[in-house]
Design an enzyme around this catalytic site. Structure first.
Site, PDB file in Angstrom:
ATOM      1  N   ASN A   1      -5.473 -15.629   0.491  1.00 30.94           N
ATOM      2  CA  ASN A   1      -4.805 -16.086  -0.676  1.00 30.94           C
ATOM      3  C   ASN A   1      -4.460 -17.527  -0.477  1.00 30.94           C
ATOM      4  O   ASN A   1      -3.623 -18.101  -1.194  1.00 30.94           O
ATOM      5  CB  ASN A   1      -3.390 -15.494  -0.711  1.00 30.94           C
ATOM      6  CG  ASN A   1      -3.479 -14.047  -0.895  1.00 30.94           C
ATOM      7  OD1 ASN A   1      -4.215 -13.603  -1.594  1.00 30.94           O
ATOM      8  ND2 ASN A   1      -2.756 -13.300  -0.462  1.00 30.94           N
TER       9      ASN A   1
ATOM     10  N   HIS B   1       3.832  -5.273  -7.853  1.00 36.38           N
ATOM     11  CA  HIS B   1       3.879  -5.456  -6.364  1.00 36.38           C
ATOM     12  C   HIS B   1       4.825  -4.458  -5.783  1.00 36.38           C
ATOM     13  O   HIS B   1       6.168  -4.286  -6.262  1.00 36.38           O
ATOM     14  CB  HIS B   1       4.303  -6.885  -6.061  1.00 36.38           C
ATOM     15  CG  HIS B   1       3.858  -7.016  -4.357  1.00 36.38           C
ATOM     16  ND1 HIS B   1       4.794  -7.147  -3.371  1.00 36.38           N
ATOM     17  CD2 HIS B   1       2.559  -7.156  -3.898  1.00 36.38           C
ATOM     18  CE1 HIS B   1       4.343  -7.373  -2.323  1.00 36.38           C
ATOM     19  NE2 HIS B   1       2.963  -7.316  -2.543  1.00 36.38           N
TER      20      HIS B   1
ATOM     21  N   GLU C   1       4.463  -9.457 -13.494  1.00 35.74           N
ATOM     22  CA  GLU C   1       3.643 -10.476 -12.537  1.00 35.74           C
ATOM     23  C   GLU C   1       3.148 -11.503 -13.406  1.00 35.74           C
ATOM     24  O   GLU C   1       2.678 -11.015 -14.486  1.00 35.74           O
ATOM     25  CB  GLU C   1       2.621 -10.125 -11.523  1.00 35.74           C
ATOM     26  CG  GLU C   1       3.288  -9.210 -10.275  1.00 35.74           C
ATOM     27  CD  GLU C   1       2.187  -8.426  -9.569  1.00 35.74           C
ATOM     28  OE1 GLU C   1       1.174  -8.968  -9.230  1.00 35.74           O
ATOM     29  OE2 GLU C   1       2.848  -7.456  -8.895  1.00 35.74           O
TER      30      GLU C   1
ATOM     31  N   SER D   1      -1.676  -9.194  -8.869  1.00 37.31           N
ATOM     32  CA  SER D   1      -2.333  -9.546  -7.491  1.00 37.31           C
ATOM     33  C   SER D   1      -3.784  -8.730  -7.083  1.00 37.31           C
ATOM     34  O   SER D   1      -4.546  -9.166  -6.200  1.00 37.31           O
ATOM     35  CB  SER D   1      -1.438  -9.258  -6.088  1.00 37.31           C
ATOM     36  OG  SER D   1      -0.947  -7.984  -6.399  1.00 37.31           O
TER      37      SER D   1
ATOM     38  N   ASP E   1       6.915 -12.812 -11.380  1.00 38.18           N
ATOM     39  CA  ASP E   1       6.838 -12.940 -10.223  1.00 38.18           C
ATOM     40  C   ASP E   1       5.434 -14.000 -10.312  1.00 38.18           C
ATOM     41  O   ASP E   1       4.525 -13.215 -10.736  1.00 38.18           O
ATOM     42  CB  ASP E   1       6.498 -11.699  -9.484  1.00 38.18           C
ATOM     43  CG  ASP E   1       5.860 -11.782  -8.031  1.00 38.18           C
ATOM     44  OD1 ASP E   1       5.562 -12.766  -7.641  1.00 38.18           O
ATOM     45  OD2 ASP E   1       6.197 -10.848  -7.413  1.00 38.18           O
TER      46      ASP E   1
ATOM     47  N   HIS F   1       0.896 -15.150  -7.045  1.00 39.44           N
ATOM     48  CA  HIS F   1      -0.228 -15.494  -7.192  1.00 39.44           C
ATOM     49  C   HIS F   1      -0.818 -16.887  -8.043  1.00 39.44           C
ATOM     50  O   HIS F   1      -2.137 -16.976  -8.108  1.00 39.44           O
ATOM     51  CB  HIS F   1      -1.550 -14.334  -7.284  1.00 39.44           C
ATOM     52  CG  HIS F   1      -1.271 -13.283  -6.008  1.00 39.44           C
ATOM     53  ND1 HIS F   1      -1.975 -13.305  -4.939  1.00 39.44           N
ATOM     54  CD2 HIS F   1      -0.462 -12.320  -5.932  1.00 39.44           C
ATOM     55  CE1 HIS F   1      -1.611 -12.448  -4.117  1.00 39.44           C
ATOM     56  NE2 HIS F   1      -0.745 -11.807  -4.627  1.00 39.44           N
TER      57      HIS F   1
ATOM     58  N   LYS G   1       0.929 -18.262  -0.256  1.00 37.25           N
ATOM     59  CA  LYS G   1      -0.290 -18.016  -0.750  1.00 37.25           C
ATOM     60  C   LYS G   1      -0.883 -19.509  -1.010  1.00 37.25           C
ATOM     61  O   LYS G   1      -1.342 -20.001  -0.029  1.00 37.25           O
ATOM     62  CB  LYS G   1      -0.262 -17.130  -1.928  1.00 37.25           C
ATOM     63  CG  LYS G   1       0.502 -15.601  -1.459  1.00 37.25           C
ATOM     64  CD  LYS G   1       0.300 -14.674  -2.512  1.00 37.25           C
ATOM     65  CE  LYS G   1       1.406 -13.490  -2.236  1.00 37.25           C
ATOM     66  NZ  LYS G   1       0.667 -12.861  -0.653  1.00 37.25           N
TER      67      LYS G   1
HETATM   68  C1  LIG Z   1       2.895 -10.249  -6.740  1.00 40.17           C
HETATM   69  C2  LIG Z   1       3.338 -10.342  -5.223  1.00 40.17           C
HETATM   70  N1  LIG Z   1       4.737 -10.573  -5.192  1.00 40.17           N
HETATM   71  C3  LIG Z   1       5.395 -11.050  -3.980  1.00 40.17           C
HETATM   72  C4  LIG Z   1       4.440 -10.983  -2.913  1.00 40.17           C
HETATM   73  C5  LIG Z   1       4.913 -11.155  -1.341  1.00 40.17           C
HETATM   74  O1  LIG Z   1       4.978 -12.402  -1.122  1.00 40.17           O
HETATM   75  P1  LIG Z   1       5.031 -12.754   0.460  1.00 40.17           P
HETATM   76  O2  LIG Z   1       3.748 -12.634   1.071  1.00 40.17           O
HETATM   77  O3  LIG Z   1       5.640 -13.999   0.605  1.00 40.17           O
HETATM   78  O4  LIG Z   1       6.094 -11.965   1.281  1.00 40.17           O
HETATM   79  C6  LIG Z   1       3.161 -10.616  -2.942  1.00 40.17           C
HETATM   80  C7  LIG Z   1       2.324 -10.491  -1.544  1.00 40.17           C
HETATM   81  O5  LIG Z   1       1.546  -9.936  -1.476  1.00 40.17           O
HETATM   82  C8  LIG Z   1       2.657 -10.411  -4.075  1.00 40.17           C
HETATM   83  O6  LIG Z   1       1.341  -9.856  -4.352  1.00 40.17           O
END
Ligand SMILES: Cc1ncc(COP(=O)(O)O)c(C=O)c1O
Length: 393
Positions: free
Chosen positions: A50, A136, A180, A184, A209, A212, A242
């Site tokens: 990422n 997620h 999101e 992801s 969120d 990405h 990421k």
């Molecule tokens: C949509 C989403 N939110 C949150 C996270 C978590 O982020 P972090 O890797 O900083 O814990 C991810 C991680 O893959 C994600 O894909």
């Protein structure tokens, strides 16, 4: 004896996972240099990372870390509410708030912690959360921790969200919608305008969120919310892990919301603050990313080149338009087989299987980054098209 029973029970569960093609295994990475990953001495082109802008190996960020290590030492030494509240955290929160068009921001240890902290800090037993079916795991875990009632709507289906809001919203005190911006594992984008209209009509909060998207999408890479719903998303969560190539995360939000979370977000209250030098790295990453329009353009062009090539070769239309490209295989074992065969050809592509994605939708998740060259994405598309046709026959 108890230990033996415990282990035997879990071994049976792991064996079952193995038979279903769902066992997870760690692969040791010896080195990663400019998009080439060394797994057990084999150098492969990495399509699993990422690190979209290639910032994880940025020298200026490394220098910022070294300088801050001299000033702040290796760790914060305490949570922020005790004695760990380094001034540099406030500097970073100020920058994040500014780029997110919000009054405030609050840092968390990671995106996972941000989601569980924000959601469980804002809603409780009498409230409800409407979440896209593909959000997620950290969002789902936050909702479970909050004990709010969960309603899941079909992926990116605002009409389904509306019917749930119409039927269920009034039964609860407060309501939160969670989506999101860029998904992801599917690489597609939420209908944010439609969702913000619904949030106003049904009097809910909205959390987006942008894990990405920040750094890589939207104006100056500030995320998709900034394109046209900046004033309507109450909270955006972003991660530094990421596109910013580092670690840590944030929630961008209003002043009162920040005060609520400082008092109620358990991962914020009960955990050691980020190491201050990581905040220094993140400050540098945010400043650098704002200037990287040409890199964002390159990643967009490479992503499109991959999509065009695979469509030309085998008619496959992958979801979305951006740098996360899912090639849906369906069967878990087939996805693992493709992963292995691509490895033999020199590509590191991960098969993503349930429960990370819904049953029957195991896939290769291709992640295009600034490290790739056109020949990398074209040769990967050709290799997948070749194997894909064979495997799906
Ligand atoms: C949509 C989403 N939110 C949150 C996270 C978590 O982020 P972090 O890797 O900083 O814990 C991810 C991680 O893959 C994600 O894909």
């Amino acid at each position: 004896m108890v230990l033996k029973d415990f282990i035997e029970k879990h071994e049976r569960l792991l064996e079952k996972r193995k038979q279903q093609g769902l066992l997870r295994k760690l692969e040791v990475v010896r080195q990663k240099v400019k998009g080439i990953i060394d797994i057990n001495g084999r150098k492969l082109i990495d399509f699993s990372s990422n690190d979209y802008l290639g910032l994880s190996s940025n020298k200026e960020m490394a220098a910022a870390a070294v300088e801050a290590l001299e000033t702040w030492g290796c760790g914060a030494g305490a949570s922020r509410l005790m004695s760990g509240n380094a001034a540099i955290f406030h500097e970073l929160e100020g920058k994040v708030a500014e780029m997110s068009s919000k009054d405030e921001a609050l840092l968390f240890g990671s995106g996972y912690l941000a989601n569980i902290g924000v959601i469980s800090g804002l809603v409780g037993r009498k409230d409800c959360v409407f979440a896209d079916r593909l959000v997620h795991a950290s969002i789902l875990d936050g909702i479970h921790l909050s004990r709010a009632r969960l309603y899941r709507f079909r992926h990116n289906d605002a009409s389904h969200l509306e019917s749930l809001l119409k039927r269920e919203r009034k039964k609860h005190d407060n309501a939160l919608i969670v989506v999101e911006s860029l998904y992801s594992m599917d690489g597609d984008v939420a209908p944010l305008k439609r969702i913000t209209d619904l949030k106003k009509e049904y009097n809910t909060l909205l959390l987006v969120d942008e894990a990405h998207a920040v750094g890589i999408l939207g104006p100056e890479g500030r995320g998709l919310v900034q394109e046209d719903v900046a004033q309507d998303a109450d909270i955006t969560v972003g991660t530094f892990g990421k596109a910013y190539g580092s670690y840590g995360a944030y929630a961008a939000l209003g002043t009162q919301m920040k005060e609520i979370l400082v008092n109620q977000a358990r991962p914020f209250i009960f955990s050691t603050a980020l190491p201050p030098h990581v905040a220094a790295v993140n400050l540098k990453a945010v400043a650098l990313a704002a200037q990287m329009d040409s890199v964002r353009k390159k990643v967009a062009e490479l992503s499109q080149a991959f999509r065009d090539e695979i469509s030309r070769r085998c008619g496959l239309q992958c979801f979305g338009n951006h740098h996360i490209i899912p090639v849906i295989v369906g069967d878990n074992d087939k996805a693992l087989e493709m992963q292995q065969r691509l490895k033999e050809k020199g590509f590191f592509v991960k098969a993503v299987r349930p429960p990370t994605v819904p049953d029957g939708t195991a896939r290769l998740r291709i992640s295009v980054t600034a490290h790739h060259a056109p020949e990398h994405v074209i040769s990967l598309a050709r290799a997948i098209a070749e194997y894909g046709l064979e495997i799906n026959r």
